[in-house]
Write a protein that holds these residues in place. Structure first.
Motif, PDB file in Angstrom:
ATOM      1  N   TYR A 144      65.210  79.633  32.784  1.00 32.99           N
ATOM      2  CA  TYR A 144      65.451  79.215  31.426  1.00 32.99           C
ATOM      3  C   TYR A 144      64.754  80.191  30.499  1.00 32.99           C
ATOM      4  O   TYR A 144      63.715  80.752  30.831  1.00 32.99           O
ATOM      5  CB  TYR A 144      64.897  77.807  31.168  1.00 32.99           C
ATOM      6  CG  TYR A 144      65.731  76.685  31.732  1.00 32.99           C
ATOM      7  CD1 TYR A 144      65.620  76.331  33.068  1.00 32.99           C
ATOM      8  CD2 TYR A 144      66.628  75.985  30.940  1.00 32.99           C
ATOM      9  CE1 TYR A 144      66.383  75.300  33.598  1.00 32.99           C
ATOM     10  CE2 TYR A 144      67.392  74.953  31.452  1.00 32.99           C
ATOM     11  CZ  TYR A 144      67.259  74.619  32.784  1.00 32.99           C
ATOM     12  OH  TYR A 144      68.017  73.608  33.306  1.00 32.99           O
ATOM     13  N   PHE A 171      61.123  80.692  31.847  1.00 31.74           N
ATOM     14  CA  PHE A 171      60.615  79.693  32.791  1.00 31.74           C
ATOM     15  C   PHE A 171      61.455  79.717  34.056  1.00 31.74           C
ATOM     16  O   PHE A 171      62.680  79.715  34.014  1.00 31.74           O
ATOM     17  CB  PHE A 171      60.688  78.283  32.196  1.00 31.74           C
ATOM     18  CG  PHE A 171      59.725  78.034  31.077  1.00 31.74           C
ATOM     19  CD1 PHE A 171      60.127  78.121  29.761  1.00 31.74           C
ATOM     20  CD2 PHE A 171      58.410  77.693  31.351  1.00 31.74           C
ATOM     21  CE1 PHE A 171      59.241  77.883  28.723  1.00 31.74           C
ATOM     22  CE2 PHE A 171      57.517  77.450  30.318  1.00 31.74           C
ATOM     23  CZ  PHE A 171      57.934  77.552  29.001  1.00 31.74           C
ATOM     24  N   PHE A 183      58.880  73.078  36.892  1.00 31.57           N
ATOM     25  CA  PHE A 183      58.886  74.323  36.123  1.00 31.57           C
ATOM     26  C   PHE A 183      57.590  75.099  36.330  1.00 31.57           C
ATOM     27  O   PHE A 183      56.522  74.515  36.519  1.00 31.57           O
ATOM     28  CB  PHE A 183      59.028  74.025  34.637  1.00 31.57           C
ATOM     29  CG  PHE A 183      60.424  73.659  34.208  1.00 31.57           C
ATOM     30  CD1 PHE A 183      60.905  72.379  34.400  1.00 31.57           C
ATOM     31  CD2 PHE A 183      61.253  74.598  33.607  1.00 31.57           C
ATOM     32  CE1 PHE A 183      62.195  72.034  34.014  1.00 31.57           C
ATOM     33  CE2 PHE A 183      62.538  74.258  33.210  1.00 31.57           C
ATOM     34  CZ  PHE A 183      63.007  72.982  33.415  1.00 31.57           C
ATOM     35  N   GLY A 184      57.712  76.407  36.246  1.00 38.84           N
ATOM     36  CA  GLY A 184      56.533  77.258  36.202  1.00 38.84           C
ATOM     37  C   GLY A 184      55.950  77.285  34.801  1.00 38.84           C
ATOM     38  O   GLY A 184      56.500  76.685  33.870  1.00 38.84           O
ATOM     39  N   ALA A 185      54.835  77.988  34.653  1.00 36.99           N
ATOM     40  CA  ALA A 185      54.127  78.034  33.367  1.00 36.99           C
ATOM     41  C   ALA A 185      54.777  78.977  32.366  1.00 36.99           C
ATOM     42  O   ALA A 185      54.424  78.963  31.189  1.00 36.99           O
ATOM     43  CB  ALA A 185      52.674  78.421  33.592  1.00 36.99           C
ATOM     44  N   GLY A 186      55.722  79.792  32.830  1.00 31.61           N
ATOM     45  CA  GLY A 186      56.424  80.694  31.924  1.00 31.61           C
ATOM     46  C   GLY A 186      55.806  82.078  31.867  1.00 31.61           C
ATOM     47  O   GLY A 186      54.600  82.263  32.093  1.00 31.61           O
ATOM     48  N   TYR A 228      59.649  65.993  29.264  1.00 31.71           N
ATOM     49  CA  TYR A 228      58.644  66.961  29.695  1.00 31.71           C
ATOM     50  C   TYR A 228      57.598  67.095  28.589  1.00 31.71           C
ATOM     51  O   TYR A 228      57.842  66.760  27.427  1.00 31.71           O
ATOM     52  CB  TYR A 228      59.257  68.349  29.928  1.00 31.71           C
ATOM     53  CG  TYR A 228      60.277  68.437  31.034  1.00 31.71           C
ATOM     54  CD1 TYR A 228      61.632  68.229  30.773  1.00 31.71           C
ATOM     55  CD2 TYR A 228      59.897  68.757  32.334  1.00 31.71           C
ATOM     56  CE1 TYR A 228      62.578  68.325  31.778  1.00 31.71           C
ATOM     57  CE2 TYR A 228      60.834  68.862  33.348  1.00 31.71           C
ATOM     58  CZ  TYR A 228      62.174  68.645  33.056  1.00 31.71           C
ATOM     59  OH  TYR A 228      63.102  68.755  34.057  1.00 31.71           O
ATOM     60  N   GLN A 285      54.786  70.075  27.113  1.00 32.56           N
ATOM     61  CA  GLN A 285      54.243  71.430  27.204  1.00 32.56           C
ATOM     62  C   GLN A 285      52.996  71.502  26.347  1.00 32.56           C
ATOM     63  O   GLN A 285      53.080  71.494  25.108  1.00 32.56           O
ATOM     64  CB  GLN A 285      55.255  72.476  26.758  1.00 32.56           C
ATOM     65  CG  GLN A 285      54.754  73.892  26.991  1.00 32.56           C
ATOM     66  CD  GLN A 285      55.740  74.963  26.614  1.00 32.56           C
ATOM     67  OE1 GLN A 285      56.686  74.725  25.863  1.00 32.56           O
ATOM     68  NE2 GLN A 285      55.531  76.152  27.123  1.00 32.56           N
ATOM     69  N   GLY A 311      49.700  76.804  26.059  1.00 34.19           N
ATOM     70  CA  GLY A 311      49.425  77.739  27.149  1.00 34.19           C
ATOM     71  C   GLY A 311      49.833  77.262  28.519  1.00 34.19           C
ATOM     72  O   GLY A 311      49.568  77.939  29.517  1.00 34.19           O
ATOM     73  N   GLN A 312      50.484  76.119  28.590  1.00 33.35           N
ATOM     74  CA  GLN A 312      50.884  75.570  29.884  1.00 33.35           C
ATOM     75  C   GLN A 312      52.402  75.589  30.044  1.00 33.35           C
ATOM     76  O   GLN A 312      53.144  75.790  29.084  1.00 33.35           O
ATOM     77  CB  GLN A 312      50.387  74.119  30.014  1.00 33.35           C
ATOM     78  CG  GLN A 312      48.884  73.957  29.868  1.00 33.35           C
ATOM     79  CD  GLN A 312      48.131  74.655  30.965  1.00 33.35           C
ATOM     80  OE1 GLN A 312      48.441  74.524  32.146  1.00 33.35           O
ATOM     81  NE2 GLN A 312      47.126  75.437  30.579  1.00 33.35           N
ATOM     82  N   GLY A 313      52.851  75.360  31.269  1.00 33.09           N
ATOM     83  CA  GLY A 313      54.276  75.258  31.532  1.00 33.09           C
ATOM     84  C   GLY A 313      54.802  73.893  31.165  1.00 33.09           C
ATOM     85  O   GLY A 313      54.122  73.079  30.553  1.00 33.09           O
ATOM     86  N   LEU A 314      56.032  73.645  31.566  1.00 32.64           N
ATOM     87  CA  LEU A 314      56.660  72.350  31.312  1.00 32.64           C
ATOM     88  C   LEU A 314      56.212  71.352  32.371  1.00 32.64           C
ATOM     89  O   LEU A 314      56.447  71.546  33.554  1.00 32.64           O
ATOM     90  CB  LEU A 314      58.183  72.492  31.349  1.00 32.64           C
ATOM     91  CG  LEU A 314      58.783  73.396  30.270  1.00 32.64           C
ATOM     92  CD1 LEU A 314      60.273  73.546  30.482  1.00 32.64           C
ATOM     93  CD2 LEU A 314      58.496  72.849  28.896  1.00 32.64           C
ATOM     94  N   GLU A 315      55.586  70.297  31.916  1.00 26.25           N
ATOM     95  CA  GLU A 315      55.072  69.269  32.815  1.00 26.25           C
ATOM     96  C   GLU A 315      56.054  68.112  32.838  1.00 26.25           C
ATOM     97  O   GLU A 315      56.321  67.493  31.809  1.00 26.25           O
ATOM     98  CB  GLU A 315      53.699  68.806  32.323  1.00 26.25           C
ATOM     99  CG  GLU A 315      53.082  67.675  33.117  1.00 26.25           C
ATOM    100  CD  GLU A 315      51.824  67.125  32.457  1.00 26.25           C
ATOM    101  OE1 GLU A 315      51.470  67.612  31.354  1.00 26.25           O
ATOM    102  OE2 GLU A 315      51.210  66.216  33.023  1.00 26.25           O
TER     103      GLU A 315
END
Lengths: 112, 113
Positions: free
Chosen positions: A36, A89, A102-105, B35, B37, B40-44
């Motif tokens: 994404y 992402f 998802f990863g942190a991007g 989700y 965010q 500084g973090q990804g999608l949780e």
């Protein structure tokens, strides 16, 4: 538990060059992998996907490579353009009916 | 519009107050996701609704968080007794049942003072 990892928080490339974004995962049950793209103040938008039966999927300038044995996938953008600057992402799911992780991007900056 | 709509786009609240965030999915999409965010973090992943099945709440961080989906369409995410660590962008996504690709709204930026 970070099942999908993007270890590079940022990447900077020159316009016209190749951008390579990497993603690693830990869950061997994952079968669907997506990338994404997210611009500021917008939601992520789907870019490209690959299922585990393939090792490569190409769509124009974007190609995703999957190495299941290494639990690794990568997104290649070539040639990179300034409009590609965004956060990318990586996401993975065991099936269309499972939730996606998802990863942190990775923030990509393409310099003119 | 044809996309996923979230409201409000921004919400500032005081610690201890309750907040409700709304999501209107794409018409016909049976799956809906929330989700979070953080900076500084990804999608949780928080919660997942699929049709009439019981929702997957495994991502909700505490019992202060809850979500409903009424009539298989609109969803509301409620955070009770907000804390400063709840400050984040809350994103909603929807998809056709059995399809992996999710379509995201622009998110609600929640700031807890």
């Amino acid at each position: 538990d970070q099942q999908v990892k993007q270890n590079s928080p940022s990447l900077s490339v020159q316009e016209g060059r190749i951008s390579i974004l990497n993603c690693d995962y830990t869950n061997s049950m994952f079968d669907y992998f997506l990338w994404y793209k997210k611009y500021p103040a917008e939601g992520p938008t789907f870019l490209i996907s690959i299922s585990s039966i393939k090792d490569k999927n190409e769509d124009g300038r974007f190609t995703v490579f999957l190495n299941k044995s290494a639990k690794h996938l990568s997104l290649h953008i070539v040639p990179s353009q300034p409009g590609d600057s965004a956060v990318y992402f990586c996401a993975a799911s065991a099936s269309p009916y499972d939730d996606m992780r998802f990863g942190a991007g990775t923030r990509l900056t393409v310099k003119p | 519009g044809a996309g996923v709509s979230q409201s409000p786009s921004n919400k500032v609240t005081e610690k201890g107050k309750d907040v409700e965030l709304r999501c209107d999915p794409i018409s016909g999409h049976t799956a809906l996701y929330w989700y979070r965010q953080s900076l500084g973090q990804g999608l949780e992943f928080l919660i997942y609704f699929q049709g009439n099945s019981a929702p997957d709440k495994s991502g909700l961080p505490s019992d202060r968080f809850s979500a409903e989906r009424t009539g298989g369409s609109v969803s509301t995410l409620t955070i009770q007794r907000t804390q400063q660590e709840d400050s984040a962008v809350y994103l909603c996504a929807s998809s056709l049942g059995g399809r992996v690709i999710q379509y995201f709204g622009a998110g609600t930026r929640l700031s807890v003072l």
